[in-house]
Design an enzyme around this catalytic site. Sequence first.
Site, PDB file in Angstrom:
ATOM      1  NE  ARG B 230       0.392  19.622 -26.979  1.00  0.00           N
ATOM      2  CZ  ARG B 230       1.675  19.951 -27.134  1.00  0.00           C
ATOM      3  NH1 ARG B 230       2.577  19.019 -27.365  1.00  0.00           N
ATOM      4  NH2 ARG B 230       2.046  21.222 -27.058  1.00  0.00           N
ATOM      5  CD  GLU B 259       3.585  15.322 -21.922  1.00  0.00           C
ATOM      6  OE1 GLU B 259       4.368  16.291 -21.887  1.00  0.00           O
ATOM      7  OE2 GLU B 259       3.181  14.827 -22.980  1.00  0.00           O
ATOM      8  CG  HIS B 278       6.809  16.476 -24.408  1.00  0.00           C
ATOM      9  ND1 HIS B 278       5.543  16.936 -24.155  1.00  0.00           N
ATOM     10  CD2 HIS B 278       7.104  16.913 -25.660  1.00  0.00           C
ATOM     11  CE1 HIS B 278       5.092  17.641 -25.188  1.00  0.00           C
ATOM     12  NE2 HIS B 278       6.030  17.636 -26.116  1.00  0.00           N
TER      13      HIS B 278
END
Lengths: 315, 315
Positions: B230, B259, B278
């Site tokens: 994370r 993000e 991601h």
Amino acid sequence: MKTRQPKIVVYSPNQAKDYENMIRKQGYTNVFSASSPAEVKEIIADTEILLCWKFPLHLLSETDSIKWIQSLGAGVDDLVSSPHVSKQSQLTRIVDQFGVPIAEYVFSYFLHFNQRITAIQSAQKEKKWAPFEPELLSGKTIGIAGLGSIGGEMIRKARAFDMKIHGLSVSGKQAQFVDKHFHPDEWREFVKELDYLVLVLPFTENTYHVVNRDILLAMKPSAYLVNVGRGQVVAEDDLIDVLKSGHLRGAVLDVFEHEPLSEESPLWEMPNVYVTPHLSGISTPSRVGHFFLENLKRYINEEELAGIVDRNSGY
Amino acid sequence: MKTRQPKIVVYSPNQAKDYENMIRKQGYTNVFSASSPAEVKEIIADTEILLCWKFPLHLLSETDSIKWIQSLGAGVDDLVSSPHVSKQSQLTRIVDQFGVPIAEYVFSYFLHFNQRITAIQSAQKEKKWAPFEPELLSGKTIGIAGLGSIGGEMIRKARAFDMKIHGLSVSGKQAQFVDKHFHPDEWREFVKELDYLVLVLPFTENTYHVVNRDILLAMKPSAYLVNVGRGQVVAEDDLIDVLKSGHLRGAVLDVFEHEPLSEESPLWEMPNVYVTPHLSGISTPSRVGHFFLENLKRYINEEELAGIVDRNSGY
């Protein structure tokens, strides 16, 4: 001080002096090195042991004293096929030293393709956030042609990536470690289910151009080819044609029919072809020096050497 | 025809319909999907089961019928910290599905750096034949922070590459599989010998900015940082400063504090920083659909669900 000081000559275009120093450090005093044909011509007389890479073989006619030639590499095709190498001298190659570096090289390119790192780098330059699903090695099929110590290390890595493993070898050695084993008369069967074909074969009269147009076209169009063995195993012109036709997704070539690869070769500019300068199993003093020094002890003690070349099989 | 048809709502910005179809194929008929807050607002009433990714949590106040929320990802920090998520509803996350893809991602970048593939590509463009000795993973030390199922898969790969393995975890689970284990009060000790630090940590109040300037400067200047957990675990501004100072050889970041990563972020343009969107453990219907369907069977049969989140630890 050693009891016996055989004359040792080291020949290597780039690293001769490094090897000489490493050998002298162990108490050997009768050691010389050369990096060019002219240099070695001056010192070759009365040599007993030759440690060499890319030796100018015609110069062997200048001496008949050589009892042992240790190659600095794993491949000895040049030494085996040369009429200048006396069958009376022992010939050894490096074994069991290149598995780890070559397997790391091979898996780096597999993963590089799957993770599309080149595309990721381009997206980053444009500050573009565009997720996709990377392909996985897990579940894919790797075919390893050549199951010696290098092929064995490849098997070990492929297991950790949960791949299906097919192998091809003459001897059937390590056949119990692969999921399917093939013999050299089964090349077409061997390649047809593979996602990745890795060539770790020596160059012998039996392997010359064994990967030709027929075999390449028997592969899945989506497969990758990696050659870390010898360039002569692949019919390079056939490979170029097949890649140009759109068959095969990519090729990673660390070895070529002629090295260094000529600037004229179309391979340099082909998309999906990676040209690397024969570095996957590069010989370095730290990597192979230890092997030679161990063998030198055995030689002095008149014990059997490691890595003895079978001149009939050619490796 | 199923005996019981609970109302199931799928929410995902990109793939909601795929999941809905996959669930319907198994004989569930009371299934709806939405890709935007406006859409989900229309259908949320009387929902019993919510399968979701990036759900607009304030909309949960529109219903009090939800008994089970299944996250489509492994991280559930948003759901755990939201006041809108009723403590009465069961909360589950995906477990045991992301180890393989995330470990493949991580090793691809390790190997990419060592083999200098970017430099190789440039040399190829110039038709330059310049061998060098690639660095090896073999013998290097990897530190894995977070030893759940993803960390476990990383351990397995690292073994096949003959790395030394250090691990940090709260629970000490899997501590017997690493060469040295550290607890969260030993971060500085943990990082100081590492060549590669890989973060696989969830975002909780204990992990927020735990990798800060102090910890980064305690790392070897030659080390690499990889974050696949994370973004909030790393103090991003500290990382940028430390990288700019020349400490650390590179960073591979798949997760960020915000993000998608803002176009304003200097990370995009920093040399030796890889920004990926991601994707290392991307959730796809094929990957996590199976997990949900198994859990759905358990739910219908009133059995214990897999992946239940401990709201105190936050994962």
